[in-house]
Design an enzyme around this catalytic site. Structure first.
Site, PDB file in Angstrom:
ATOM      1  N   HIS A  48       5.981 -11.882   9.545  1.00 18.30           N
ATOM      2  CA  HIS A  48       5.681 -12.979   8.639  1.00 18.30           C
ATOM      3  C   HIS A  48       6.430 -14.240   9.067  1.00 18.30           C
ATOM      4  CE1 HIS A  48       4.586 -10.047   5.184  1.00 18.30           C
ATOM      5  NE2 HIS A  48       3.557 -10.303   5.958  1.00 18.30           N
ATOM      6  N   TYR A 104       0.829  -1.207   0.000  1.00 18.40           N
ATOM      7  CA  TYR A 104       0.000   0.000   0.000  1.00 18.40           C
ATOM      8  C   TYR A 104       0.865   1.259   0.000  1.00 18.40           C
ATOM      9  CZ  TYR A 104      -2.951  -3.667   2.057  1.00 18.40           C
ATOM     10  OH  TYR A 104      -3.596  -4.851   2.330  1.00 18.40           O
ATOM     11  N   GLU A 132      11.830  -8.693   2.176  1.00 17.31           N
ATOM     12  CA  GLU A 132      12.120  -8.565   3.593  1.00 17.31           C
ATOM     13  C   GLU A 132      13.183  -9.585   3.973  1.00 17.31           C
ATOM     14  OE1 GLU A 132       8.390 -11.416   5.003  1.00 17.31           O
ATOM     15  OE2 GLU A 132       8.237  -9.242   5.199  1.00 17.31           O
TER      16      GLU A 132
END
Length: 292
Positions: free
Chosen positions: A248, A160, A210
């Protein structure tokens, strides 16, 4: 032009009668997405959301409304079976938003899909968005604009942010793809890069990774060998202590080559333009297009 989904995609929602499925299906419909049905076992024959038909199985939905995309909001204990059911029905694209699916379930799903013609996005992902054509998932549609920049990301919120930053410099997106950050997912960064590379109306790609795993390294190698379009990259988690989990399940640093610094070095050596803050993504994209 778009990859994966557009205004001609015929989408069903597995779990459409649940609270999450109903809420997000309504948001997708409001965006203009072509949702042609839903699937909830035992509730076939009903309709929801002002006329969306509900079917008992994906096979029924495929046969009745010619669905070719399934959006899954089925709870984690049953999500793996929902993915495989969609694949059995011949659904070409499955987008699984569900988080918390056990790794052993995804091992089974991954093996099962090898013999199918179904592409899986996710699980534990925000889904897909082709601006003004189709919102298949939970991405906020109002921040996106039609354009020629592809976005692929492990992180939902950073997706986003990248979309917002691209918009701030007056550009738009061809398609935004949130692949998810679980240890075992369907479509990888390389898979999406190949699609953007083949899309004549995508001029550049933003790639957000990441710490943990090797997917960004593999993506860098693909760009080095095959990329012809500018790729702007960002790696989250640079300040994380070794071994720290960053939200995550797949973001666990287990070796030096999986750290943010190492990944950024490999990306730069492969020709990817790496920024040190997501706030710089838009500026970097605009600069690359000006010099291309």
């Amino acid at each position: 032009m778009a990859i994966l989904v557009d205004n001609e995609s015929r989408i069903i929602v597995q779990g459409i009668t649940g609270s999450e499925g109903s809420f997000h299906a309504e948001q997708c419909l409001a965006y203009g997405t072509n949702i042609v049905g839903g699937v909830t076992p035992g509730k076939g024959g009903q309709s929801v959301l002002d006329g969306v038909p509900v079917f008992n199985t994906c096979y029924d939905a495929r046969r009745s409304v010619q669905a070719n995309v399934s959006l899954i909001f089925v709870p984690a204990p049953f999500a793996a079976e929902a993915i495989m059911e969609a694949a059995d029905a011949g659904i070409e694209l499955v987008v699984c938003i569900t988080e918390g699916i056990p790794v052993r379930d995804m091992v089974m799903v991954k093996a099962y899909l090898k013999n199918k013609q179904t592409r899986l996005i996710g699980p534990n992902c925000p889904g897909l968005l082709t601006p003004e054509q189709a919102k298949v998932g939970i991405m906020p549609g109002f921040i996106a604009n039609p354009g020629r920049i592809g976005v692929v990301s492990k992180s939902g919120t950073l997706t986003y942010e990248a979309v917002y930053q691209i918009g701030r410099v007056g550009l738009g997106q061809s398609t935004c793809v949130g692949i998810g950050g679980d240890p075992i997912i369907g479509t990888t960064m390389v898979d999406v890069l190949k699609l953007f590379e083949a899309d004549p109306l995508t001029d550049a790609v933003v790639l957000i990774g990441e710490i943990g795993g090797s997917m960004e390294i593999e993506a860098s190698e693909y760009v080095r060998q095959h990329g012809t379009k500018p790729v702007i990259g960002f790696i989250a988690g640079e300040t994380a202590p070794p071994g720290r989990r960053m939200g995550h399940a797949g973001a666990i640093v287990s070796g030096a080559d999986e750290s943010a610094a190492a990944k950024k070095a490999v990306m730069r050596s492969s020709g990817i333009i790496v920024v040190d803050s997501p706030a710089l993504i838009g500026e970097a994209v605009a600069k690359q297009l000006q010099t291309a």
